[in-house]
Design a protein around this motif. Sequence first.
Motif, PDB file in Angstrom:
ATOM      1  N   THR A 267      76.721  33.777  37.368  1.00  0.00           N
ATOM      2  CA  THR A 267      75.446  34.277  37.897  1.00  0.00           C
ATOM      3  C   THR A 267      74.755  35.184  36.890  1.00  0.00           C
ATOM      4  N   ILE A 268      75.532  35.633  35.908  1.00  0.00           N
ATOM      5  CA  ILE A 268      74.989  36.539  34.895  1.00  0.00           C
ATOM      6  C   ILE A 268      75.332  35.974  33.520  1.00  0.00           C
ATOM      7  N   ALA A 269      74.353  35.919  32.675  1.00  0.00           N
ATOM      8  CA  ALA A 269      74.574  35.536  31.288  1.00  0.00           C
ATOM      9  C   ALA A 269      74.420  36.783  30.427  1.00  0.00           C
ATOM     10  N   VAL A 270      75.302  36.918  29.453  1.00  0.00           N
ATOM     11  CA  VAL A 270      75.273  38.088  28.572  1.00  0.00           C
ATOM     12  C   VAL A 270      74.665  37.685  27.238  1.00  0.00           C
ATOM     13  N   GLU A 271      73.646  38.428  26.801  1.00  0.00           N
ATOM     14  CA  GLU A 271      72.946  38.130  25.550  1.00  0.00           C
ATOM     15  C   GLU A 271      72.862  39.384  24.690  1.00  0.00           C
ATOM     16  N   PRO A 272      72.700  39.231  23.387  1.00  0.00           N
ATOM     17  CA  PRO A 272      72.561  40.398  22.504  1.00  0.00           C
ATOM     18  C   PRO A 272      71.295  41.182  22.839  1.00  0.00           C
ATOM     19  N   PRO A 273      71.249  42.467  22.477  1.00  0.00           N
ATOM     20  CA  PRO A 273      70.031  43.255  22.721  1.00  0.00           C
ATOM     21  C   PRO A 273      68.857  42.701  21.920  1.00  0.00           C
ATOM     22  N   ARG A 274      67.650  42.891  22.439  1.00  0.00           N
ATOM     23  CA  ARG A 274      66.467  42.380  21.740  1.00  0.00           C
ATOM     24  C   ARG A 274      66.277  43.067  20.390  1.00  0.00           C
ATOM     25  N   THR A 275      66.623  44.345  20.321  1.00  0.00           N
ATOM     26  CA  THR A 275      66.519  45.091  19.059  1.00  0.00           C
ATOM     27  C   THR A 275      67.916  45.594  18.700  1.00  0.00           C
ATOM     28  N   PRO A 276      68.608  44.923  17.783  1.00  0.00           N
ATOM     29  CA  PRO A 276      70.006  45.254  17.484  1.00  0.00           C
ATOM     30  C   PRO A 276      70.191  46.470  16.576  1.00  0.00           C
ATOM     31  N   GLN A 277      69.084  47.019  16.052  1.00  0.00           N
ATOM     32  CA  GLN A 277      69.219  48.101  15.067  1.00  0.00           C
ATOM     33  C   GLN A 277      69.948  49.314  15.634  1.00  0.00           C
ATOM     34  N   GLN A 278      69.657  49.674  16.885  1.00  0.00           N
ATOM     35  CA  GLN A 278      70.293  50.850  17.494  1.00  0.00           C
ATOM     36  C   GLN A 278      71.810  50.664  17.563  1.00  0.00           C
ATOM     37  N   MET A 279      72.257  49.477  17.942  1.00  0.00           N
ATOM     38  CA  MET A 279      73.681  49.176  18.025  1.00  0.00           C
ATOM     39  C   MET A 279      74.310  49.200  16.630  1.00  0.00           C
ATOM     40  N   GLU A 280      73.611  48.676  15.661  1.00  0.00           N
ATOM     41  CA  GLU A 280      74.136  48.662  14.287  1.00  0.00           C
ATOM     42  C   GLU A 280      74.324  50.080  13.753  1.00  0.00           C
TER      43      GLU A 280
END
Length: 518
Positions: A267-280
């Motif tokens: 029911t839920i799909a997991v996707e990367p954040p739209r802006t990955p810079q903060q995570m990096e």
Amino acid sequence: MLDVVRTHARQGVSEVHTDADPSDPGTGAPQLTVVDGASTTLGAPAVRDAAHLVMEAARGGRRVVRAVTGDPGLDAYAAEEMLACAAAGVPFEVVPGIANAVGVPAYAGVPLRDAEGADVRFVDARTASDRCWTEMGASDGTVVVSTTLDSVAAAAGELVSAGRKPDTPLTVTIAGTTTRQRTWSATLGTVAQTLKQAKVLPSPDGGRPVIAVVGERSASARRDQLSWFESKPLFGWKVLVPRTKEQAASLSDQLRSYGAVPHEVPTIAVEPPRTPQQMERAVKGLVTGRYEWIAFTSVNAVKAVREKFEEYGLDARAFAGIKVAAVGEQTANALIAFGVKPDLVPSGEQSAAGLLEDWPPYDPVFDPIDRVFLPRADIATETLVAGLIELGWEVDDVTAYRTVRASPPPATTREAIKGGGFDAVLFTSSSTVRNLVGIAGKPHNVTVIACIGPATAKTAEEHGLRVDVMSPEPSVTKLAEALADFGLRRRAAALEAGDPVTRPSERRPGSRRRRSST
């Protein structure tokens, strides 16, 4: 059996189905040949000449697994295929299996031997001669009969005509060793009436194979105590598991141990954040000593950080010197699988609130760094952030992944959900409730609704669902245990009332009464 074989086959194998000889029903099929590696030579329709298919693949340098029903030593065609291999100089090995005539009674709770007697005879009613029936009738030992559902009464009649007493106990098991297994207890003289009263016969499925056990060891009084498989708390229940596919696996395994048939619907799909810079930046800060703590609030958060580590060529050693917190046992297990043992797991409630109860306040004397890295979903975590700040910590609240609504399941699954085809559904969060209803519709009112906690139950009720089962604590393991306890009590109540044990989906829609949460 074929589904079980597939789960153990590596990706890229070719499957070839070998159908039974239509003139000889029930002899060793349907069966499966698994060929290691991509195959372009096995595209022809599979016929009964399995030996030819095996040899063709083996000569091409492929490894072949020939799966048969039951034990290879009793399969009508296995010896022929082995002789073909031997004649061609193709090495082979045989893995013994369990014959249906032995395995099915074991699953039905019918021991074939005990300390009082050792005479056990096996007969295939489809090929038995008059002499065979005479010998079986003269024996007072256990007789295991392989036959079909609509031929059981005829086989019983043969034994009575040959000398067996009509009141000799008899059990009949269909779909043995599967979660569709059903067993009826009768005698040689009453089996036809028993199957008719159970509305099993007449039936278009009368040609299905069954195993019948004749003798005192199959008496119903003994089977009531020994029927370990069909008495599992959720035996045969179709249970809907609406989670992400990765998270559903361990829960489905647990449900299978209770006899259930889990059906996973993402029911839920997991996707990367739209802006990955903060995570990096946060992961780099983790390596350079920016943080004292990292707090994981979900298995998906662990997965997101692990994937980012692998992207940078890092492993669990990058956590050296950093305290690690996990919101609960599932998240902690995901960390341990990564090679990281968490320093803090809530001793009480497995939630953000439970994590805060055990989280130490910032102490400038003992804590050289005052910052916490909180990788999370795009859904806000105000409670945890506010609580950590109140304890004196600085928090980098970072979106590590996004949760989006999954695509709708197939039409057959949607129809089963809305039409009462499922016996139970497990809701592990409010979002699983909203998303399942959104992509598939509201579960039918005969379906047992089990929720992981009060917040999830409230959401379910807001969507017009009646909550039957409540987990004693917010843990998927405890939720499955609670559903199993519910099923066990339901079974016990039916037996005490003298009613047949049925699954919730077998009840008429109008017969359901409101139940209190457990």
